[in-house]
Design a protein around this motif. Structure first.
Motif, PDB file in Angstrom:
ATOM      1  N   ASN A  88      -9.456 -13.388 -51.103  1.00 25.44           N
ATOM      2  CA  ASN A  88      -9.366 -12.492 -52.262  1.00 25.44           C
ATOM      3  C   ASN A  88     -10.773 -12.034 -52.700  1.00 25.44           C
ATOM      4  N   TRP A 133     -11.522  -9.142 -50.557  1.00 29.13           N
ATOM      5  CA  TRP A 133     -10.877  -7.928 -51.097  1.00 29.13           C
ATOM      6  C   TRP A 133     -11.685  -7.379 -52.280  1.00 29.13           C
ATOM      7  N   PRO A 143      -7.211  -3.764 -52.065  1.00 26.19           N
ATOM      8  CA  PRO A 143      -6.651  -2.412 -52.036  1.00 26.19           C
ATOM      9  C   PRO A 143      -6.959  -1.643 -53.314  1.00 26.19           C
ATOM     10  N   LEU A 144      -7.412  -2.380 -54.350  1.00 27.96           N
ATOM     11  CA  LEU A 144      -7.804  -1.753 -55.620  1.00 27.96           C
ATOM     12  C   LEU A 144      -9.091  -2.410 -56.090  1.00 27.96           C
ATOM     13  N   PHE A 150      -7.992  -4.773 -62.993  1.00 23.12           N
ATOM     14  CA  PHE A 150      -7.298  -5.977 -63.485  1.00 23.12           C
ATOM     15  C   PHE A 150      -7.981  -6.498 -64.757  1.00 23.12           C
ATOM     16  N   ARG A 156      -7.164  -4.272 -67.699  1.00 22.84           N
ATOM     17  CA  ARG A 156      -5.785  -4.477 -68.167  1.00 22.84           C
ATOM     18  C   ARG A 156      -5.675  -5.806 -68.929  1.00 22.84           C
ATOM     19  N   CYS A 203      -6.086 -21.908 -59.217  1.00 19.44           N
ATOM     20  CA  CYS A 203      -6.443 -20.566 -59.687  1.00 19.44           C
ATOM     21  C   CYS A 203      -5.310 -19.851 -60.416  1.00 19.44           C
ATOM     22  N   ILE A 231      -4.541 -14.368 -61.074  1.00 23.17           N
ATOM     23  CA  ILE A 231      -5.334 -15.283 -60.253  1.00 23.17           C
ATOM     24  C   ILE A 231      -6.750 -15.307 -60.833  1.00 23.17           C
ATOM     25  N   PHE A 274     -10.166 -13.501 -59.698  1.00 21.22           N
ATOM     26  CA  PHE A 274      -9.766 -12.290 -58.954  1.00 21.22           C
ATOM     27  C   PHE A 274      -9.218 -11.276 -59.952  1.00 21.22           C
ATOM     28  N   LEU A 305      -7.052 -23.176 -53.287  1.00 21.58           N
ATOM     29  CA  LEU A 305      -6.233 -21.954 -53.265  1.00 21.58           C
ATOM     30  C   LEU A 305      -5.311 -21.910 -52.042  1.00 21.58           C
ATOM     31  N   HIS A 312       3.686 -16.207 -53.517  1.00 22.96           N
ATOM     32  CA  HIS A 312       2.336 -15.931 -54.028  1.00 22.96           C
ATOM     33  C   HIS A 312       1.824 -17.224 -54.651  1.00 22.96           C
ATOM     34  N   PHE A 313       0.588 -17.551 -54.400  1.00 23.30           N
ATOM     35  CA  PHE A 313      -0.058 -18.794 -54.821  1.00 23.30           C
ATOM     36  C   PHE A 313       0.942 -19.931 -55.010  1.00 23.30           C
TER      37      PHE A 313
HETATM   38  C1  LIG Z   1      -4.161 -16.493 -54.594  1.00 20.47           C
HETATM   39  C2  LIG Z   1      -4.707 -15.431 -53.736  1.00 20.47           C
HETATM   40  C3  LIG Z   1      -4.017 -14.335 -53.488  1.00 20.47           C
HETATM   41  C4  LIG Z   1      -4.423 -13.288 -52.589  1.00 20.47           C
HETATM   42  O1  LIG Z   1      -5.411 -13.329 -51.888  1.00 20.47           O
HETATM   43  S1  LIG Z   1      -3.336 -11.968 -52.544  1.00 20.47           S
HETATM   44  C5  LIG Z   1      -4.221 -10.690 -51.692  1.00 20.47           C
HETATM   45  C6  LIG Z   1      -5.039  -9.883 -52.648  1.00 20.47           C
HETATM   46  N1  LIG Z   1      -4.233  -9.193 -53.601  1.00 20.47           N
HETATM   47  C7  LIG Z   1      -3.781  -7.944 -53.410  1.00 20.47           C
HETATM   48  O2  LIG Z   1      -4.073  -7.297 -52.393  1.00 20.47           O
HETATM   49  C8  LIG Z   1      -2.904  -7.332 -54.489  1.00 20.47           C
HETATM   50  C9  LIG Z   1      -3.692  -6.383 -55.284  1.00 20.47           C
HETATM   51  N2  LIG Z   1      -2.865  -5.793 -56.315  1.00 20.47           N
HETATM   52  C10 LIG Z   1      -2.227  -4.635 -56.179  1.00 20.47           C
HETATM   53  O3  LIG Z   1      -2.331  -3.984 -55.166  1.00 20.47           O
HETATM   54  C11 LIG Z   1      -1.444  -4.151 -57.377  1.00 20.47           C
HETATM   55  O4  LIG Z   1      -1.766  -4.916 -58.491  1.00 20.47           O
HETATM   56  C12 LIG Z   1       0.093  -4.193 -57.173  1.00 20.47           C
HETATM   57  C13 LIG Z   1       0.506  -3.227 -56.052  1.00 20.47           C
HETATM   58  C14 LIG Z   1       0.566  -5.587 -56.831  1.00 20.47           C
HETATM   59  C15 LIG Z   1       0.767  -3.739 -58.476  1.00 20.47           C
HETATM   60  O5  LIG Z   1       0.215  -2.528 -58.869  1.00 20.47           O
HETATM   61  P1  LIG Z   1       0.205  -2.139 -60.412  1.00 20.47           P
HETATM   62  O6  LIG Z   1      -0.578  -0.902 -60.560  1.00 20.47           O
HETATM   63  O7  LIG Z   1      -0.229  -3.306 -61.172  1.00 20.47           O
HETATM   64  O8  LIG Z   1       1.683  -1.956 -60.714  1.00 20.47           O
HETATM   65  P2  LIG Z   1       2.598  -0.641 -60.475  1.00 20.47           P
HETATM   66  O9  LIG Z   1       3.964  -1.173 -60.455  1.00 20.47           O
HETATM   67  O10 LIG Z   1       2.137   0.120 -59.298  1.00 20.47           O
HETATM   68  O11 LIG Z   1       2.302   0.232 -61.752  1.00 20.47           O
HETATM   69  C16 LIG Z   1       2.556  -0.244 -62.994  1.00 20.47           C
HETATM   70  C17 LIG Z   1       3.396   0.785 -63.746  1.00 20.47           C
HETATM   71  O12 LIG Z   1       4.678   0.861 -63.081  1.00 20.47           O
HETATM   72  C18 LIG Z   1       5.688   0.570 -64.040  1.00 20.47           C
HETATM   73  N3  LIG Z   1       6.785  -0.119 -63.390  1.00 20.47           N
HETATM   74  C19 LIG Z   1       6.776  -1.343 -62.865  1.00 20.47           C
HETATM   75  N4  LIG Z   1       7.983  -1.661 -62.377  1.00 20.47           N
HETATM   76  C20 LIG Z   1       8.783  -0.598 -62.625  1.00 20.47           C
HETATM   77  C21 LIG Z   1      10.155  -0.313 -62.375  1.00 20.47           C
HETATM   78  N5  LIG Z   1      10.937  -1.253 -61.795  1.00 20.47           N
HETATM   79  N6  LIG Z   1      10.637   0.886 -62.732  1.00 20.47           N
HETATM   80  C22 LIG Z   1       9.828   1.798 -63.333  1.00 20.47           C
HETATM   81  N7  LIG Z   1       8.529   1.587 -63.616  1.00 20.47           N
HETATM   82  C23 LIG Z   1       8.023   0.402 -63.268  1.00 20.47           C
HETATM   83  C24 LIG Z   1       5.009  -0.302 -65.044  1.00 20.47           C
HETATM   84  O13 LIG Z   1       5.705  -0.279 -66.262  1.00 20.47           O
HETATM   85  C25 LIG Z   1       3.643   0.322 -65.159  1.00 20.47           C
HETATM   86  O14 LIG Z   1       3.746   1.483 -65.981  1.00 20.47           O
HETATM   87  P3  LIG Z   1       2.467   2.021 -66.808  1.00 20.47           P
HETATM   88  O15 LIG Z   1       1.418   2.384 -65.805  1.00 20.47           O
HETATM   89  O16 LIG Z   1       2.986   3.214 -67.534  1.00 20.47           O
HETATM   90  O17 LIG Z   1       2.023   0.919 -67.709  1.00 20.47           O
END
Ligand SMILES: C/C=C/C(=O)SCCNC(=O)CCNC(=O)[C@H](O)C(C)(C)COP(=O)(O)OP(=O)(O)OC[C@H]1O[C@@H](n2cnc3c(N)ncnc32)[C@H](O)[C@@H]1OP(=O)(O)O
Ligand SMILES: NC(=O)C1=CN([C@@H]2O[C@H](COP(=O)(O)OP(=O)(O)OC[C@H]3O[C@@H](n4cnc5c(N)ncnc54)[C@H](OP(=O)(O)O)[C@@H]3O)[C@@H](O)[C@H]2O)C=CC1
Length: 445
Positions: free
Chosen positions: A81, A84, A90-91, A96, A99, A145, A167, A170, A205, A365-366
């Protein structure tokens, strides 16, 4: 900071001495910078170099809130992570932090123009905030974490389901690749006493993640005799998945990419090993088209190794590159459990093989609080061992992250934070002696 280190290293220090130490105003921390999030724009993922984006900065010690602890970090480790974060994929993780910062007054501390990264630590509690009773200054700890608020009932059965699940290091600031870290006290767990600081900081982790994904009933619920296909079996996650499979009486089928990695798996006790590089699997003919003949060739190889059996559980994380093959080689009624998509998150698989053969895909996840605790307990009991291969100084964290990004490493890569050298912090030498070969299995391979 020197006084803190001296007090931690002195055998005469009491917990009261540690509690009485003044906190410094600032500390050295590994950061990425908000004004550099576009620095790799236009480059291919592979060419984004963490050594360019990772900085070692002097940053202010954050204010300590209720239910939190400040920890003097002796050692940490590199997780993917942090790779990343450092390549802004990817972002950008600053999104984060922004937010989180909007959620409440205290969380606003996290929204800064720099991000102190890192999701593992081993160290010593320096201060605890109001409401913390289970931990005191001077306690030797590791931290998992999982950061949750638990104000919603959604997470009350399984803390990973909290809507404010993050996390640490991260999706929050003040992570573990630093001399001091800020954690919620519920992240703290006892440091395994037979391990050095850097060994203790390595599993957290990935060990917890592999435990939920493979062993827990929230994941695949592995049982004795299961054939478990483990991608990257000598990597961060895979080196713990392989240990869990062996310790749980399952049959790991380890996939690796070099003879050295195959040898590490063999030395852990695995017998069924596939060198994906030597056997030259090409699951994709081109960027858009998979080759089911290659899935079949892979499945045939698995059957050779298992005496004709197919896979009960696939431990997935490479993602796009392997997912089609993973779904195909799973037996009727079997499980594909996935926690990542290193090679791409838009997966493609032939759904006929999923539904007609009643297979399941489980997202994992975790680990929840309890799963992280249970995973750490197994390390503390000497049932699961750290897979530390190499240790870097805090100054060289960029190189450490580069190694992980380019898959040049084995197992886990450690980072010394306050610890002046490797090998310190061992409290139970007899227990260590019993497990020494296993503890050192990945070192300098
Ligand atoms: C322990 C170690 C772990 C790792 O190493 S994991 C690997 C590293 N991690 C990653 O690569 C993940 C990185 N994170 C991401 O890429 C993003 O984090 C996610 C794709 C997981 C999520 O993206 P997000 O932008 O947070 O969420 P959205 O769902 O794309 O957008 C949020 C908006 O979408 C609305 N929404 C959510 N669900 C629904 C639904 N079911 N119907 C309609 N709308 C929905 C929300 O409300 C909100 O809206 P509003 O922007 O207006 O606030
Ligand atoms: N959701 C969660 O809770 C967690 C998610 N992760 C994610 O899991 C992924 C792996 O993490 P980690 O194990 O620590 O990383 P490592 O790099 O330590 O290990 C991953 C291994 O996977 C193998 N691999 C990589 N790419 C491919 C590919 N295209 N095809 C087949 N095998 C591949 C490699 O092994 P080899 O070359 O030997 O085959 C590599 O060593 C990362 O994306 C990370 O962000 C990690 C921890 C927790």
């Amino acid at each position: 900071m020197k006084d803190i280190l001296d007090a931690i290293q002195s055998p005469d220090s009491t917990k009261a001495d540690i509690a009485a130490l003044p906190l410094p105003e600032s500390y050295r921390a590994i950061t990425v910078h908000k004004d550099e999030t576009e620095m790799f724009a236009g480059l291919a993922t592979r060419d984004k170099d963490p050594r360019k984006s990772i900085h070692l900065d002097e940053v202010p010690v954050p204010e300590l809130g209720p239910g939190e602890a400040l920890v003097a970090v002796m050692a940490s480790s590199v997780n993917y992570n942090s790779v990343w974060t450092s390549i802004f994929e990817p972002l950008s993780t600053f999104g984060f932090l922004e937010r989180y910062g909007r959620t409440n007054e205290l969380a606003r501390r996290h929204d800064l123009p720099y991000h102190v990264i890192g999701s593992d630590l081993a160290g010593v509690v320096l201060r605890t905030g109001p409401g913390v009773n289970a931990w005191q200054p001077g306690d030797e700890v590791v931290a998992h974490c999982l950061s949750v608020e638990l104000e919603s009932s959604d997470g009350h059965n399984d803390t990973m389901l909290d809507p404010e699940q993050r996390i640490w290091g991260f999706e929050t600031n003040f992570g573990g690749l630093a001399e001091i870290a800020l954690v919620k006290s519920n992240q703290l767990m006892p440091k395994p006493d037979h391990l050095s600081w850097e060994e203790a900081a390595a599993p957290g982790l990935v060990n917890s993640t592999a435990y939920r994904q493979l062993v827990s009933r929230n994941g695949a619920g592995m049982k004795q005799g299961d054939n478990v296909l483990i991608w990257g079996a000598s990597g961060g996650l895979g080196s713990y998945a392989t240990q869990f499979a062996l310790a749980g009486g399952a049959n790991p089928i380890c996939v690796v990419s070099s003879p050295q990695k195959a040898e590490i798996c063999r030395s852990m006790g695995a017998e069924a090993i596939i060198d994906r590089n030597a056997e030259g699997y090409r699951f994709w003919k081109d960027e858009q088209t998979q080759d089911p003949k290659e899935w079949k060739r892979f499945g045939k190889r698995i059957r050779e190794l298992t005496g004709g059996e197919d896979i009960d559980i696939v431990f997935e994380h490479p993602g796009r590159e392997t997912f089609g093959a993973s779904v195909f080689v799973t037996r009727k009624g079997g499980t594909i459990t996935t926690c990542a998509s290193t090679s791409g998150y838009m997966h493609e698989y032939d759904n006929r093989y999923l539904w007609m053969s009643l297979k399941r895909i489980i997202g994992s996840h975790f680990a929840n609080y309890r799963e992280a605790w249970e995973a750490n307990r197994l390390v503390a009991k000497g049932r699961i061992h750290p897979t530390l291969s190499k240790v870097y100084s805090l100054e060289d964290t960029g190189q450490a992250a580069y190694d992980v990004h380019r898959n040049l490493h084995q197992g886990k890569v450690g980072v010394l934070c306050l610890a002046p050298e490797e090998g310190l912090g061992v409290r139970d030498r007899d227990k260590r002696a019993q497990h020494l070969d296993a503890i050192n299995r990945f070192r300098n391979v």
